[in-house]
Structures are given as structure tokens and as C-alpha cells.
Design a protein around this motif. Structure first.
Motif, PDB file in Angstrom:
ATOM      1  N   ARG A 206       0.833  -1.200   0.000  1.00 33.85           N
ATOM      2  CA  ARG A 206       0.000   0.000   0.000  1.00 33.85           C
ATOM      3  C   ARG A 206       0.869   1.250   0.000  1.00 33.85           C
ATOM      4  O   ARG A 206       1.996   1.234   0.485  1.00 33.85           O
ATOM      5  CB  ARG A 206      -0.900   0.022   1.230  1.00 33.85           C
TER       6      ARG A 206
ATOM      7  N   PRO B  80      -5.285  -0.209   7.382  1.00 31.54           N
ATOM      8  CA  PRO B  80      -4.836   0.947   6.613  1.00 31.54           C
ATOM      9  C   PRO B  80      -5.610   2.216   6.992  1.00 31.54           C
ATOM     10  O   PRO B  80      -5.046   3.305   7.022  1.00 31.54           O
ATOM     11  CB  PRO B  80      -5.124   0.554   5.164  1.00 31.54           C
TER      12      PRO B  80
ATOM     13  N   TYR C 242      -3.078   1.166  -3.766  1.00 31.34           N
ATOM     14  CA  TYR C 242      -1.973   0.316  -4.214  1.00 31.34           C
ATOM     15  C   TYR C 242      -1.173   0.932  -5.348  1.00 31.34           C
ATOM     16  O   TYR C 242      -0.167   0.380  -5.758  1.00 31.34           O
ATOM     17  CB  TYR C 242      -2.502  -1.049  -4.658  1.00 31.34           C
TER      18      TYR C 242
ATOM     19  N   THR D  17      -3.398   7.038  -6.250  1.00 32.26           N
ATOM     20  CA  THR D  17      -3.593   7.724  -4.968  1.00 32.26           C
ATOM     21  C   THR D  17      -3.328   9.218  -5.126  1.00 32.26           C
ATOM     22  O   THR D  17      -4.058  10.044  -4.575  1.00 32.26           O
ATOM     23  CB  THR D  17      -2.706   7.141  -3.856  1.00 32.26           C
TER      24      THR D  17
END
Length: 171
Positions: free
Chosen positions: A3, A128, A152, A157
Motif C-alpha cells: 500500500r 490501513p 496500491y 492515490t
């Protein structure tokens, strides 16, 4: 697959100015390029936007629209110090912290990529979401509002964090 989190401190120079000038929080505020009436407005809060003030305007034009307009400068050295301090603070959550601005202020100050590889195995955070909420709480204690996206893909992101309007945590 590991992550990664992208942290976006929207309008970072404005947040630094408001942290420095706490009495201005509920007033129309702009960050200007220099301390001159004809300086360009770089960043502004929603109170200033409500008076039809926009980035790129001159400070004098902003004052014509709103007599109560507060303005200040945030120089590169202040941004650089804040990026370094935040990088150190975020390293309490992961050793893999990468600011998007280099030491010369080039890039996007206020945007950080934080890796989570191996943290699950160490059991430092139950989930997370808890990890992201911990980072969000640490930033809030410093008087900063962030959008934090955990996923991921580095690019995904980043794109999502930059596109979301309001500060939030999204896992």
C-alpha cells in the motif's frame, strides 16, 4: 502488493499563513507573491472567494472587492522548513516518506507519498484506515488539513487525492 498513501495539504502556503496568523481564520485571506499593493494573489480561502476574489488578481483589486481582505506572504524558505518538519513528523508512521517538493521548493509542496510496505507485518496499525487516520490526526494537531488517500498505485492515490475537494481520509 504494498500500500501507499498520498497526502495532499491543499493550498499549503495558505494553510501555513493561517497557522501563523490564527486571528485571520474566519476572515477573507490571500497569500500574495510579495508585500506590495500590486502583488499577484497566489492562494485564497473560501471567505475571499465569496467576495469574487480569484487567484491571479492583484492585491489592490482584491481590496477593492473586500475592504477586510487580509494578506500575507509565505516565502520559499518557510515552505521548505515546513516540508522538512512534516517529512520528519510523517516518518513516525513510515520510514518511506517522499515529499513532492525538493529542497529548492520545486514541485508540489504539501504533497507527500508515504509507503506502507511491511507495516502490516509489524502490526503497528490494525488497518490501513487506522494508519491514515493517525497521520490525519497528527497533521490536525499541527493545524493542517489534509486529504489522505491509501491505495496500491502511486499515480492513482495521487490523482484521487488531488481531485478530492474537501480534506478527508479515503482508503
Amino acid at each position: 502488493m504494498s500500500r501507499i498513501a498520498c497526502i495532499d495539504l491543499k493550498a499549503f502556503p495558505l494553510q501555513l499563513l493561517l497557522r501563523r496568523e490564527r486571528a485571520w481564520r474566519d476572515k477573507p485571506v490571500v497569500v500574495v507573491a510579495e508585500d506590495k499593493p500590486n502583488a499577484k494573489i497566489l492562494w485564497l480561502n473560501e471567505h475571499a472567494r465569496a467576495h469574487a476574489i480569484l487567484p491571479g488578481m492583484r492585491y489592490a483589486a482584491g481590496l477593492a472587492l473586500c475592504a477586510d481582505l487580509c494578506a500575507g506572504t509565505v516565502d520559499d524558505a518557510e515552505i521548505e522548513r515546513a516540508v522538512r518538519a512534516l517529512t520528519q513528523r510523517l516518518r513516525q508512521f513510515s520510514p518511506d516518506v517522499e515529499p513532492h517538493a525538493d529542497p529548492r521548493g520545486v514541485g508540489e509542496p504539501g504533497v507527500f507519498q508515504v509507503g506502507a510496505e511491511g507495516l502490516e507485518r509489524l502490526g503497528l496499525h490494525r488497518s490501513p484506515r487506522q494508519w491514515a487516520e493517525g497521520m490525519d490526526a497528527a497533521l490536525a494537531k499541527l493545524g493542517l488539513a489534509a486529504t489522505i488517500v491509501v491505495g496500491y498505485s502511486r499515480f492513482a492515490t495521487y490523482a484521487l487525492a488531488r481531485s478530492l475537494g474537501e480534506p478527508m481520509v479515503w482508503v
